[in-house]
Design an enzyme around this catalytic site. Structure first.
Site, mmCIF file in Angstrom:
data_model
loop_
_atom_site.group_PDB
_atom_site.id
_atom_site.type_symbol
_atom_site.label_atom_id
_atom_site.label_comp_id
_atom_site.label_asym_id
_atom_site.label_seq_id
_atom_site.Cartn_x
_atom_site.Cartn_y
_atom_site.Cartn_z
ATOM 1 N N LYS A 11 20.159 -16.934 20.375
ATOM 2 C CA LYS A 11 19.804 -16.267 21.628
ATOM 3 C C LYS A 11 20.821 -15.148 21.868
ATOM 4 O O LYS A 11 22.014 -15.326 21.614
ATOM 5 C CB LYS A 11 19.848 -17.291 22.770
ATOM 6 C CG LYS A 11 19.397 -16.762 24.117
ATOM 7 C CD LYS A 11 19.455 -17.877 25.179
ATOM 8 C CE LYS A 11 18.976 -17.404 26.536
ATOM 9 N NZ LYS A 11 19.049 -18.472 27.555
ATOM 10 N N SER B 279 14.686 -19.159 29.979
ATOM 11 C CA SER B 279 15.040 -17.842 29.513
ATOM 12 C C SER B 279 15.198 -17.719 27.998
ATOM 13 O O SER B 279 15.190 -16.601 27.472
ATOM 14 C CB SER B 279 16.361 -17.414 30.163
ATOM 15 O OG SER B 279 17.417 -18.253 29.744
ATOM 16 N N SER C 100 16.509 -23.626 30.681
ATOM 17 C CA SER C 100 16.193 -22.513 29.787
ATOM 18 C C SER C 100 16.072 -22.866 28.308
ATOM 19 O O SER C 100 15.649 -22.022 27.520
ATOM 20 C CB SER C 100 17.235 -21.401 29.950
ATOM 21 O OG SER C 100 17.001 -20.687 31.133
#
Lengths: 502, 485
Positions: B79, B154, B178
Site C-alpha cells: 500500500k 482505504s 481499511s
C-alpha cells in the site's frame, strides 16, 4: 529621591527558563546535539519530521531532567506522559512540538536565591521536558525575501522551568538566573550559555501599586522576550518596572479591566528599551493532546532516591554551611559558592591546611579569582594547588609580609614556583622583623617628614600613613607591616610628648 | 507460469525447489499486472526494474546456496502508505506526489530480509481516509468481481491486486477497517493485527493510536506467512510491543478446541444487508457443526464506536498532517504572498476534500472549549468499548460477525454522503479503538456474485487464535477458491 524611592510598590516577576540538556544525542532520535555544526547536518527523518518517522525517547535525557528537577526541589511524578503542542511555524518541522501538558514529570519546587539580602526561596510551578525547535536564519542581504531554516537544533532536549510570580526585583531576577546556571552546570545538566541559546529566559512582569483607598492596582502584565544575557534580563526588568510605573501614572490602566491584555515585548539591547510586539488578544490555542507515538514514562520511588543521592551538596546548602563552619561572611560564602563545587573544595582544602579560613577566602575571592578570570581557567587547572596557597598564606602570617610583596610571591608561584619560600628567595624578599633595626628606620623617616608629624599632632592620624609609606619604600616593602605600625605609633607619640615637654 | 491460482507458499516452494527462478516469477507477475491492471487500477506505481533487480539478487543468493527467506521469490505489493527508500510514496495524495523517502519502513525492511520481491505501490484513499479508494488523488480502483463497484478502502488497491491475482500477497494498513473491509468486499483474507504487533515505523500516519499494518492473501496460510514476516518488536516504534511472535503458519493448522464464539447482537441490527446476514449465520452453523459453542453476547458501547472513532482519528490526523505545509518536503504552491499564504495554498491545493474535512473536524474537536466535550469524551468511550470486549473475551475465544454491513457498493454511490460511507466501517472500527486483532475471510457470495466477508475478532495478541479459527472454516468451505471472472 528618585521616582522609584518615592513610592512603595511591589514588582512581580515570573520567569520561564528553557535550558538545553547536555546529552550527546537529541530527545527523540540519535542525531548529535553538538553546537555549531554545518546547517542541517545533524538531522534525520525523525527530527526532520518526515512522513512515517517516529520518536523514541532518549532515556539519558529523561534521567538528566529528573536530576535537575530534584535539585530544584520538585516533586517527581511516578507517571508522566508526552503531549503534542500544535502550532505552525517554519522552525517546527512537524508543526507540533512534543512537550508535556497536564502531567509534567515534575511540579511544585523552589529555588533558593540570595540577591544580597539573605537567602530567599522562589517557588517553581513546574519543570517539564520538551523538544527544541530549529533556528530561522533571516537573509539580511536578500532584503528579507528569504529565510533559511537550520534544523540541527530541532529535537534537542529542552527543560522548561516555570517560576511562580515571586521574583521581586531586577536584582532577584539576576540572582535567580545565576543560581539556575550554577546549579545546572554543577550537576552537568546543561552548560547554560545564554549566548549560544542553551539557556533562554522569558520574563513576565507587572507592578502592584498601593492606592490611596487602600486597594492595590496591578499594571498590565508584559511578557519580555529576546533576552540574551543575564545582564540584559536585569536591565530589561529595571526598564520595564520604570516604564510600567510611568505608564500607570499616565493612563491608570489596570490588569483585569476589560480591554487590558497581556502583551509580548521584545527587549532591544541597543536602545535598552522594550518594544511591544503584539498584544495577546486571545490565548493561542495549542490543541494539546496526548502524543500517541510515545508511551507514558514511569519513575519508581527507588529511582528518585537513587538520583537524589547522586546530587551531592548543592549551592544553597554550601552558602549556608560555609559561614557556619568557617566563620565566613555571607558575602564571601556567596562569592565562593558561585564559583562552583571544585572552587569550594579548593577553599576547604587550603583553609584546612593553613588554618585561616578568612584569609584563604580573601585570597580566593580576590587574587585567585582574578587570575582565573584572566587566564579563563577552571580551578582544577589552576597552577597553584590548595596546598601551595595554604603555604603562601602560612608564610605571610609567619613573616608578616605586606600585601604588595605577598602578591609578587603569589605571581611567582602562579608562574610555576612550587613553594612560597622559594618564590621569596627568588624575589630576594627577606622580611625585616628586627625591632631595633626597624625602629631606626622609622625614626629616620619621622625626622625626614616634619610636615606629616605636625599634621599627626593636629589630630590627622592619617598623616602617619605617609611616614609608613616612606618606611616601606626604604625597606622595599620587606618590613613587617604590623611591627612598623606599632613602632611608628610609639615613636610619634613619644615625639609628641618630647615636644610637649620641650 | 500462471500466477492466478498459485499461493505464496507454493511460489516459494517452486523457487526454493528450483522449478522457477525469481526472475521468471517476477516476469510472470508483472505480465499479469500489465494484462489486468488496466481495468482494475490497483497499482499507483509498478516498479518493474526494481522488482527484476530484486529477483536477480534473490536468484544469485539461491545460486550461491545461501539460506533463503520466508518469502523468497514471492511478489508482494505495498500500500502506498509505506515508505520505500527511493520509490515514490504518495499516500494517495497530490501533496506527496514528488516525495521519495530516504528510508525503508520497518515492514519493508523485513520483507527485503525475507527475500520477497516488492513489485510496486498500490492505490489507496488519500492518507488512508476513506472506505472505497475513491478518495485517491490519482484514480479509482475497481473491484475485480464487478468493475462498476468499489474494492473497499482505504487499502482498496492492495485488496484488488490480490483478488485479481496480480500478486499473491499485499500489505495494507487498517485504522478503522481499511484492511478487513476491502478484504471482505474483494473476497480475500485480510488481517489487522493487535495494536503494537507490527512496527509502524515508516507507515505514514493517519490516526497513530489506531493505525496497524497487516497482510492480504488469498488463503489463511499465506496471511499467516506474511504476518510472521512483518510482526515483532522494533525499537524505532515506541508503541511496538516486546512479545515473542508465535509460529503463525504452523499454529494456524491446529483447530481450536473447545471453541466458544461470541456473537454480538449489536452486529446484526438495522443497516445489515439480508444476504450478508444469511451468509454470516450460515458460517456460524459451520462452526456449530465443528463443535463450537455459540454465545449471544453484547457490546453495548459499540454503538458509539463510529462517533468516537471520528473524534479520535481526526484529532490525531489533524496533528499528523500538519507537517504537509509545503515547507520541507512535498508539494509547495507556486504562487503565494507570505508564509501563511504558502501554508494555505500548499495545503489547499495539495489535499483532497475528505482529508480537509477530517483535518477540520479534528482541529475543531481539539480546540479549547470543545476538547472536553468531544476529544476527551471520545477517549472515555474508547475505554468503555475496550471494557466491553474484555468482558466478552472472559467467556469467549473469539467474536464473529459480518465484516461490513453490505457487499461492495457501486462506485460513486456514497461519494456525496460521507456519513453513509463512514457507516460501512461500523463493525470494524471498534477493534481499532480497543487495539484488538481482527481478520476478514470469505464466507459466501450474494445472488449477484459479490463476495461477503466474515469478521473474526480476538483478544489482544491472540492473532494465532484468529488464524486457527479462520483456518477451521476455510477447511470446511471453498469460498476462498472462487476467483473473479
Amino acid at each position: 529621591m528618585t521616582w522609584s524611592e518615592s513610592i512603595s510598590y511591589r514588582t512581580v516577576i515570573g520567569l520561564e527558563v528553557h535550558v538545553q540538556l547536555l546529552t550527546r544525542t537529541k530527545l527523540f532520535c540519535g542525531c548529535s546535539t553538538t553546537f555549531g555544526q554545518p546547517p542541517n547536518s545533524a538531522t534525520c527523518p525523525v527530527c526532520l519530521g518526515l512522513p512515517g518517522a517516529l520518536p523514541v525517547m532518549n532515556r539519558r535525557a529523561f534521567d538528566l531532567a529528573v536530576k535537575a528537577a530534584l535539585a530544584l526541589n520538585c516533586r517527581v511524578a511516578g507517571f508522566t506522559k508526552w503531549d503534542r503542542k500544535n502550532y505552525f511555524y517554519p522552525d517546527l518541522p512537524k508543526n507540533y512540538q512534543i512537550s508535556q501538558y497536564d502531567l509534567p514529570f515534575s511540579e511544585e519546587g523552589w529555588l533558593e536565591i540570595d540577591a544580597g539580602q539573605g537567602p530567599r526561596r522562589i517557588g517553581l510551578i513546574r519543570v517539564h521536558l520538551e523538544e527544541d525547535a530549529g533556528k530561522l536564519l533571516h537573509d539580511e542581504n536578500g532584503g528579507g525575501q528569504a529565510s533559511r531554516v537550520d534544523l540541527n537544533r530541532a529535537g534537542t532536549p529542552l527543560l522548561e522551568i516555570v517560576s511562580k510570580p515571586e521574583v521581586a526585583s531586577p536584582e532577584e531576577t539576576r540572582a535567580y538566573l545565576e543560581e539556575i546556571r550554577l546549579l545546572l552546570r554543577e550537576l552537568g545538566v546543561s552548560d547554560c550559555e545564554m549566548q549560544e541559546g542553551s539557556l533562554r529566559c522569558d520574563a513576565n512582569i507587572n507592578l502592584h501599586i498601593p492606592q490611596a483607598d487602600g486597594s492595590v492596582a496591578a499594571t498590565p502584565i508584559v511578557e519580555v522576550k529576546n533576552l540574551n544575557s543575564v545582564a540584559a534580563v536585569e536591565r530589561a526588568m529595571r526598564y520595564e518596572t520604570q516604564r510600567q510605573f510611568e505608564q500607570f501614572q499616565k493612563d491608570g490602566k489596570k490588569w483585569g479591566e476589560p480591554g487590558v491584555h497581556k502583551a509580548t515585548a521584545g527587549w532591544d539591547e541597543n536602545s535598552r528599551t522594550t518594544r511591544i510586539q503584539r498584544r495577546k488578544e486571545e490565548a493561542a490555542d495549542y490543541r494539546y493532546f496526548p502524543e500517541p507515538d510515545l508511551v507514558p514514562v514511569t519513575v519508581s520511588a527507588a529511582r528518585v532516591d537513587e538520583v537524589r543521592a547522586e546530587l551531592g551538596e548543592l549551592p544553597a546548602a554550601q552558602r549556608a554551611r560555609l559561614p557556619a563552619q568557617y566563620g565566613l561572611s555571607a558575602y564571601d560564602a556567596g562569592v565562593l559558592t558561585r564559583q562552583g563545587r571544585a572552587f569550594v573544595a579548593y577553599f576547604e582544602e587550603a583553609a584546612r591546611l593553613c588554618g585561616d579560613a578568612k584569609e584563604t577566602a580573601n585570597w580566593l575571592a580576590n587574587d585567585v579569582l582574578q587570575a582565573l578570570n584572566e587566564s579563563k581557567q577552571a580551578i582544577r587547572y589552576f597552577p597553584i594547588s590548595a596546598a601551595g596557597l595554604a603555604d603562601l598564606i602560612g608564610e605571610i602570617k609567619a613573616t608578616g609580609l605586606n600585601k604588595q610583596r605577598s602578591r609578587e610571591v603569589f605571581a611567582e608561584m602562579l608562574a610555576g614556583c612550587p613553594s612560597a619560600k622559594q618564590a621569596m628567595d627568588k624575589l630576594g624578599i627577606k622580611v625585616i622583623a628586627d625591632r631595633d633595626q626597624l625602629a631606626d628606620i622609622v625614626r629616620r623617616a619621622i625626622a625626614a617628614n616634619p610636615t606629616a608629624v605636625a599634621d599627626f599632632k593636629k589630630g590627622k592620624t592619617k598623616a602617619a600613613d605617609a611616614i609608613k609609606g616612606a618606611v616601606m619604600r626604604e625597606t622595599k616593602g620587606m618590613a613587617r607591616t604590623e611591627l612598623v605600625q606599632e613602632i611608628l605609633l610609639e615613636e610619634l607619640h613619644r615625639a609628641g610628648s618630647d615636644a610637649d615637654r620641650g | 507460469m500462471a500466477m492466478m491460482d498459485t499461493s505464496a507458499a507454493e511460489i516459494r516452494q517452486l523457487f526454493v525447489g528450483g522449478q522457477a527462478s525469481a526472475r521468471e516469477i517476477t516476469h510472470s507477475c508483472l505480465e499479469v499486472i500489465r494484462q489486468r491492471d488496466g481495468n482494475i487500477k490497483a497499482f499507483l506505481h509498478v516498479d518493474e526494474a526494481g522488482a527484476l533487480d530484486q529477483a536477480r539478487l534473490v536468484d544469485e543468493k539461491r545460486a550461491r546456496g545461501e539460506a533463503l527467506g520466508q518469502l523468497a521469490g514471492v511478489p508482494v505489493a505495498l500500500k502506498d502508505v509505506l515508505c520505500v527508500r527511493g520509490q515514490p510514496t504518495t499516500c494517495g495524495s497530490k501533496i506527496l506526489a514528488s516525495f521519495t523517502p530516504p528510508y525503508d519502513a520497518h515492514v519493508v525492511a523485513r520483507l527485503r530480509q525475507a527475500d520477497a520481491i516488492l513489485v510496486g505501490k498500490t492505490n489507496m484513499d488519500e492518507f488512508a481516509m476513506g472506505s472505497s479508494t475513491e478518495n485517491s488523488a490519482y484514480h479509482t480502483t475497481r473491484n475485480p468481481w464487478d468493475l462498476e463497484r468499489t474494492p473497499g478502502g482505504s487499502s482498496g488497491g492492495s485488496a484488488a491486486a490480490v483478488a485479481a491475482g496480480e500478486v499473491p500477497l499485499a500489505i495494507g494498513s487498517d485504522t478503522g477497517g481499511s484492511i478487513r473491509q476491502p478484504a471482505g468486499l474483494c473476497g480475500i483474507v485480510g488481517m489487522k493485527p493487535s495494536y503494537g504487533r507490527v512496527s509502524r515505523f515508516g507507515l505514514i500516519a493517519y490516526g497513530s493510536s489506531l493505525d496497524q499494518i497487516g497482510p492480504f492473501a488469498r488463503n489463511i496460510a499465506d496471511a499467516a506467512l506474511l504476518l510472521a514476516c512483518v510482526a515483532g518488536h522494533d525499537a524505532r516504534d515506541s508503541t511496538s510491543v516486546e512479545r515473542a511472535v508465535p509460529a503463525y503458519a504452523q499454529m494456524s493448522e491446529q483447530p481450536l478446541r473447545p471453541l466458544t464464539i461470541g456473537v454480538p447482537r449489536e452486529f446484526f441490527g438495522a443497516g445489515l444487508d439480508g444476504e450478508v446476514e444469511k451468509a454470516v449465520r450460515a458460517a456460524l452453523e459451520v462452526y456449530q457443526g465443528l463443535g463450537a459453542t455459540i454465545r449471544d453476547v453484547s457490546l453495548p458501547h459499540t454503538r458509539f464506536a463510529v462517533a468516537a472513532y471520528y473524534l479520535v482519528a481526526t484529532a490525531e490526523a489533524s496533528s499528523n498532517l500538519a507537517r504537509y505545509d509545503g515547507g520541507h518536503f512535498g508539494r509547495r504552491a507556486t504562487m503565494f504572498d507570505n508564509l501563511i499564504d504558502m501554508y494555505c495554498r500548499s495545503r489547499g491545493e495539495g489535499f483532497g476534500a475528505e482529508v480537509k474535512r477530517r483535518i477540520m473536524l479534528g482541529t475543531h474537536v481539539l480546540s479549547s472549549g470543545y476538547r472536553d466535550a468531544y476529544y476527551v469524551k471520545a477517549l472515555k468511550v474508547r475505554r468503555l468499548i475496550k471494557q466491553d470486549f474484555d468482558e466478552v473475551f472472559n467467556n469467549c475465544d473469539v467474536i464473529i460477525g459480518p465484516t461490513s454491513p453490505t457487499p461492495a457498493f457501486k462506485l460513486g454511490e456514497k461519494v456525496g454522503d460521507p456519513l453513509a460511507m463512514y457507516l460501512s466501517d461500523v463493525y470494524t472500527i471498534s477493534a481499532n479503538l480497543a487495539g484488538l486483532p481482527g481478520i476478514s475471510i470469505p464466507c459466501g457470495f450474494t445472488g449477484s456474485g459479490l463476495p461477503i466477508g466474515l469478521q473474526i475478532l480476538a483478544a489482544p495478541f491472540e492473532e494465532q487464535k484468529l488464524l486457527q479459527v479462520a483456518r477451521m472454516f476455510e477447511r470446511e468451505t471453498d469460498w476462498h477458491d472462487r476467483r473473479p471472472g
